[in-house]
Enzyme design. Sequence first.
Site, mmCIF file in Angstrom:
data_model
loop_
_atom_site.group_PDB
_atom_site.id
_atom_site.type_symbol
_atom_site.label_atom_id
_atom_site.label_comp_id
_atom_site.label_asym_id
_atom_site.label_seq_id
_atom_site.Cartn_x
_atom_site.Cartn_y
_atom_site.Cartn_z
ATOM 1 N N ASN A 143 98.647 98.750 91.266
ATOM 2 C CA ASN A 143 98.187 99.327 92.524
ATOM 3 C C ASN A 143 99.332 99.452 93.513
ATOM 4 O OD1 ASN A 143 95.420 99.728 92.017
ATOM 5 N ND2 ASN A 143 94.968 97.562 92.391
ATOM 6 N N CYS A 152 91.114 102.249 86.054
ATOM 7 C CA CYS A 152 90.926 103.173 87.172
ATOM 8 C C CYS A 152 90.392 104.479 86.619
ATOM 9 C CB CYS A 152 92.255 103.397 87.901
ATOM 10 S SG CYS A 152 92.177 104.672 89.180
ATOM 11 N N GLY A 153 89.233 104.912 87.111
ATOM 12 C CA GLY A 153 88.585 106.105 86.576
ATOM 13 C C GLY A 153 89.346 107.390 86.848
ATOM 14 N N ASN A 154 89.769 107.597 88.098
ATOM 15 C CA ASN A 154 90.582 108.772 88.394
ATOM 16 C C ASN A 154 91.930 108.683 87.695
ATOM 17 O OD1 ASN A 154 88.941 110.404 90.150
ATOM 18 N ND2 ASN A 154 89.181 108.827 91.700
ATOM 19 N N HIS A 244 82.610 96.146 91.627
ATOM 20 C CA HIS A 244 82.208 97.063 92.691
ATOM 21 C C HIS A 244 81.016 96.486 93.446
ATOM 22 C CE1 HIS A 244 84.711 100.519 91.474
ATOM 23 N NE2 HIS A 244 84.560 99.999 90.272
ATOM 24 N N ASN A 280 86.012 96.132 94.919
ATOM 25 C CA ASN A 280 85.988 97.480 95.464
ATOM 26 C C ASN A 280 84.647 97.643 96.177
ATOM 27 O OD1 ASN A 280 88.438 98.676 93.890
ATOM 28 N ND2 ASN A 280 87.151 97.750 92.308
ATOM 29 N N GLU A 298 89.211 100.481 98.172
ATOM 30 C CA GLU A 298 89.584 99.975 96.862
ATOM 31 C C GLU A 298 90.350 98.663 96.969
ATOM 32 O OE1 GLU A 298 90.798 102.300 93.553
ATOM 33 O OE2 GLU A 298 90.488 104.190 94.634
ATOM 34 N N ARG A 299 89.993 97.753 96.111
ATOM 35 C CA ARG A 299 90.701 96.480 95.996
ATOM 36 C C ARG A 299 92.170 96.747 95.628
ATOM 37 N NH1 ARG A 299 89.515 92.660 90.835
ATOM 38 N NH2 ARG A 299 90.072 94.672 89.919
ATOM 39 N N CYS A 307 87.414 107.507 93.849
ATOM 40 C CA CYS A 307 87.432 106.372 92.926
ATOM 41 C C CYS A 307 86.462 106.683 91.795
ATOM 42 C CB CYS A 307 87.044 105.086 93.643
ATOM 43 S SG CYS A 307 86.968 103.638 92.559
ATOM 44 N N GLY A 308 86.992 106.870 90.597
ATOM 45 C CA GLY A 308 86.150 107.254 89.466
ATOM 46 C C GLY A 308 85.206 106.161 89.030
ATOM 47 N N THR A 309 85.716 104.929 88.867
ATOM 48 C CA THR A 309 84.822 103.838 88.486
ATOM 49 C C THR A 309 83.804 103.585 89.594
ATOM 50 O OG1 THR A 309 86.436 102.218 89.310
ATOM 51 C CG2 THR A 309 86.482 102.724 86.951
ATOM 52 N N GLY A 310 84.224 103.785 90.852
ATOM 53 C CA GLY A 310 83.293 103.617 91.971
ATOM 54 C C GLY A 310 82.182 104.639 91.958
#
Length: 362
Positions: A143, A152-154, A244, A280, A298-299, A307-310
Amino acid sequence: MVCSRVTAQIAQNGSRLEAGLQNRRLVSQGRPQSPVARVLNTQKFTHKGYRGIDCARGHALSWQGVAAAVAQQAETGQIQFAKYHGLGNDFVLIDNRHTTEPVLTPEQSERLCDRNFGIGGDGVIFALPPQQPGSDLTMRIYNSDGSEPEMCGNGIRCLARFIADVDGASPGQEYKIDTLAGLIQPVMQEDGQVRVDMGSPILEGAQIPTTLQPNADGNAVIAQTLEVDGHEYTVSCVSMGNPHALVYSVDGAPIKLDAVNLFHVGPLFESHPVFPAKTNTEFVEILSPSHVKMMVWERGAGRTLACGTGACATVVAGVLEGKILRKCRVDLPGGPLFIEWDEKSNKIYMTGPAEFVFAGTL
């Protein structure tokens, strides 16, 4: 900083990137023109231990033109990078498949992400050799504060696009990528988007982790009350391999994003004692059962544009709270992601863009 073995790999990667983008030129005919990286003047500077950052500059350069410049620059033996973004969530990408450890330290990566004195980005992503039989590569990410998240999704969409460009992959190419959150499988789409099999969500509170009291099946934490800065938020906790906290209401009223002071409340959620690994945090406003707006703290990165995972966790929490459908558009500050939580397989699928910005050498 760079040994001869790395130098040879970098030169090879520069040529592969140009070859990959040449292939992308061919398959892109008839599609919208790819984004252009506009940069100012040829510049080299040294900051906090870096020998310098060189970028091909002076006029608008397409991703094809920058790739050629990078291939030429790679002959100097410097570390090649490319910058990509997913809806404004931006990353520095490094092809690190020649060695099992990242070529940059967390501290170097943090400095590289500095938007005033570095390249700028929400993180640095390394493509490493696969860890499991049958996998194609491994993703590691630092990060912008030097911490290392599970996934990280994105970022994984950007990584898939980067490797596809380097290797000359065509639409339909699927990758099996090892991450600290497990195996993730992105697929390159005909329209340039990337569809990612994100796996199944983790809902058991202790595994997320959170110390909030479980109140749903499977020891899940769904719409649980959490007091932050004198306000009562309803929080659902979901892990997509990273934690999350999803917030749909505050003080008994639905969230309105315009009323959320993200820079104030975001850090308070991130470091709240009920999240022992930090978290997050996503604040969600419902537009319809199939359409929501979300913004994220984001953390380890703070406010980001996406944020993809978000986005995936947003849909899971909304479904479990009975507020939205399993197929949902999630609008983020950087643009929309399309999320599907398949009831039969329990897997979550995320579809969204990954765009080249510019490339250079360190």
